[in-house]
Every structure is written in C-alpha cells, then in structure tokens.
Design an enzyme around this catalytic site. Structure first.
Site, PDB file in Angstrom:
ATOM      1  CE  LYS A 213     -15.873  20.607   7.014  1.00 47.22           C
ATOM      2  NZ  LYS A 213     -14.488  20.883   6.620  1.00 47.22           N
TER       3      LYS A 213
ATOM      4  CB  SER B 187      -0.944  -0.036   1.217  1.00 44.67           C
ATOM      5  OG  SER B 187      -1.969   0.928   1.068  1.00 44.67           O
TER       6      SER B 187
END
Length: 354
Positions: A234, A182
């Site tokens: 948001k 990763s």
C-alpha cells in the site's frame, strides 16, 4: 521628503486594502461556485476558418505593395470575384444531394500540456464535437501539440482521447513546433503522421519519480512519524518515514512496469520504430528525431496548415471554459504584477551606472 513618505504610506495602505478586498470577494465567489458545482456546459466551442486567416494575410501584404490606382483596380476585381464565388458556392450547396460533393474539412485542435495535462478536458470536448460531424475516410484532424510530459494517468487519458479519432477512421496528424516529450510524445505517437520543426524536442520515452525524504531530520529532532497500512504494498515509499530496501525495490519494479507499458503503447502505434534504441529516456531534436523515425517529416505547423488550405476547408475548433470571477481577478492581478515587474526590470537595465 516628508510629503513623499506620507504619500508612500498612504499608497501602501490603499494597495493593502484593495488586495484584501479582492481576496475576500474571490473567496466568496469561489465558495458560491463550488456550491453550485461545475456545469458541464460552462463554456462554448470556438470555431474559426483558417483559410480566411491566411488569405487575409496574403491579401493585406499584396495590397500594401500596390500603388493607390493599382489598389483600387485590385479591390474592384476582388469584390467582383468574391461575389461570383459566393453565388457559385450557394448554387452548389442547393444542388448538392450527395454528401461526397461537400468540401473536404480539416479540423485543427490545440493541446498545450502542463504536468497535469490540464488541457485534456477542453480537448475531449472539442474532439467529441469534431467526431459528431467529421466524415471517416474523407476529413482529417490536425493537432498542434506542445508538452514536456507529466503525470502518467493524466497523459494516458489525453492520449486515449486522440485514439478516439483514429478508431473512427479519421486521419490524424500531430504537429510539434517546440516539444513533445515523455507524455507529450505518448500523445504524438497516436497520430498517423508526426510533423515537427527542425529543433523541436521529441522522445524522452521513459518514466521518472522523485521525492524528498525528511526521516533523518525528524529523527534528529526526536519526532516520530508512523505510517499505518493494510496491504503489503500500500505504501512502498514515504516522504517522512524510513524507506526500506524492500520498498525501494517494489517501487522500482512499478516504474519498470510503467515503462514497459509506455514502450508497448508507442510500439503499437509506430511499429517501424526501433523501440529498444529510443526508449532509453533520451531526447532528440527534430532532424535527429527524423533519423530514428520518431517523426515523419520536418515542417512547421504554419507551413503545414497553409498547404492544407489547398486541400479543403481548414477549421480551428477549441472549447473555451468560462472563467469564474476569482479566475478573472487572479488573471488580471497576475498580468498587472507581471507588467509592473518587467517595467521595473527594464528601468534598471536601461539605467547607466556611473
């Protein structure tokens, strides 16, 4: 038995007192340290020539295999040889006018990554030091890398630090002995060449996000939780509020976009990769990783460094931050507790159950 009971109570009181005192002192020192602020120079560079390390290992075992008389003769010859080499090196240094005549230097950096890539700050300082003296097209940098990945922005910054080396025209090799997955592979792919041990874990080119949601538990207990935002996106997912299908869809789109950026980043640095085949989040062990071109060679970092000693001066560079008193106390306490636990476990394991 009464004596043992009293002694145990006394010992428990003393331990409680000492632990409480350590905590209080740690809090005081920590508060003082925060008021002073983090000093940019609160640490130092550690530099070690690895040629001498490997040479000493070889000479030590050679000496142990000799008879006493052979060892005396060998030591005498070695001292004479070392003296001649030092004299020759000194003469070459004084006569050298062209920088090209200086020996090739191979700088070795280390990165041991956690989920936050906390080693990034020491790494950037070590890189800054190396780039101030390394000669492009001549010197090399090796990074010994171990990481299973973590936060996107943290590993993005760590990878950008390695990009500084390549942008200066200095050859970069990444050595992976255990894992570079990763975010760890995001860092490794920056290198001109990736070398890994036979069973090192590589790949995991994917993005994952997971979080619990306690909305049903709160609702069952008649507890309201409100999230107030300005901006449609948001807050798309929340731990305590009720998540919507629309919010989940937006969150998945963000994950896909991040994955796309990750794939583009790897593809740009390793164009020979079939990115569609390897960017599915899967992992490969060393030899399998070589088959799919995630790496370039199977070899341990020790083997590679020993070979590098024949090409030039191999120099380990690391930045060590000075530990604060709370950190030192915490480390000492952690070490003592770990030692105690292992002793207790060993004692139980060695006991014979009748």
């Amino acid at each position: 038995m009464e004596f043992l009971t009293e002694y145990g109570l006394f010992l428990a009181k003393m331990i409680t007192f000492v632990v409480a005192a350590v905590i209080i002192v740690s809090l005081i020192v920590s508060a003082t340290h925060k008021e002073r602020g983090e000093d940019e120079d609160d640490g130092e560079l550690h530099i070690r020539k690895l040629n001498e390390k490997y040479s000493n290992l070889r000479e030590t075992i050679q000496a142990r295999l000799m008879s006493e008389q052979e060892r005396k003769t060998w030591n005498k010859a070695k001292k004479k040889k070392d003296k001649a080499e030092k004299k020759s090196a000194k003469a070459k240094k004084s006569d050298a006018k062209d920088p090209a005549e200086s020996p090739k230097r191979i700088y070795v950096l280390d990165f041991d990554g956690d989920i936050k890539a906390s080693d990034t700050d020491p790494l950037r300082r070590a890189i800054s030091a190396v780039l101030s003296v390394a000669e492009p097209g001549k010197d090399e940098v090796i990074i010994r890398l171990e990481s299973g990945g973590g936060l996107v922005h943290s590993y993005g910054l760590a990878s950008a630090q390695l990009d500084r080396i390549r942008s200066k025209g200095i050859h970069l090799t990444a050595c992976v002995d255990k894992v570079a997955a990763s975010g760890g592979y995001m860092m490794a792919c920056v290198a001109d060449r990736i070398i890994a041990s036979p069973f090192a874990v590589l790949g995991s080119i994917g993005v994952v996000a997971q979080l619990p949601n306690f909305h049903r538990l709160l609702k069952k207990n008649n507890v309201d939780f409100e999230v107030l935002t300005a901006g449609e996106h948001k807050r798309t997912m929340t731990i305590f509020g009720e998540n919507t299908d629309k919010g989940r869809q937006k969150f998945l789109e963000d994950l896909d976009d991040t994955h796309g950026l990750f794939k583009d980043y790897v593809s740009e640095r390793r164009p020979e990769l079939d990115i569609a085949a390897v960017a599915n989040g899967d992992i490969w062990f060393g030899r399998r990783a070589l088959d799919v071109k995630l790496i370039d060679e199977i070899k341990t970092s020790d083997e590679f460094l020993i070979e590098a000693c024949d090409r030039g001066d191999v120099i380990s560079v690391s930045f060590k931050r000075k530990r604060t008193l709370p950190e030192k106390l915490g480390l000492a306490t952690s070490t003592a507790l770990e030692h105690t636990v292992w002793k207790v476990l060993s004692a139980f394991r060695n006991q014979k159950i009748q």
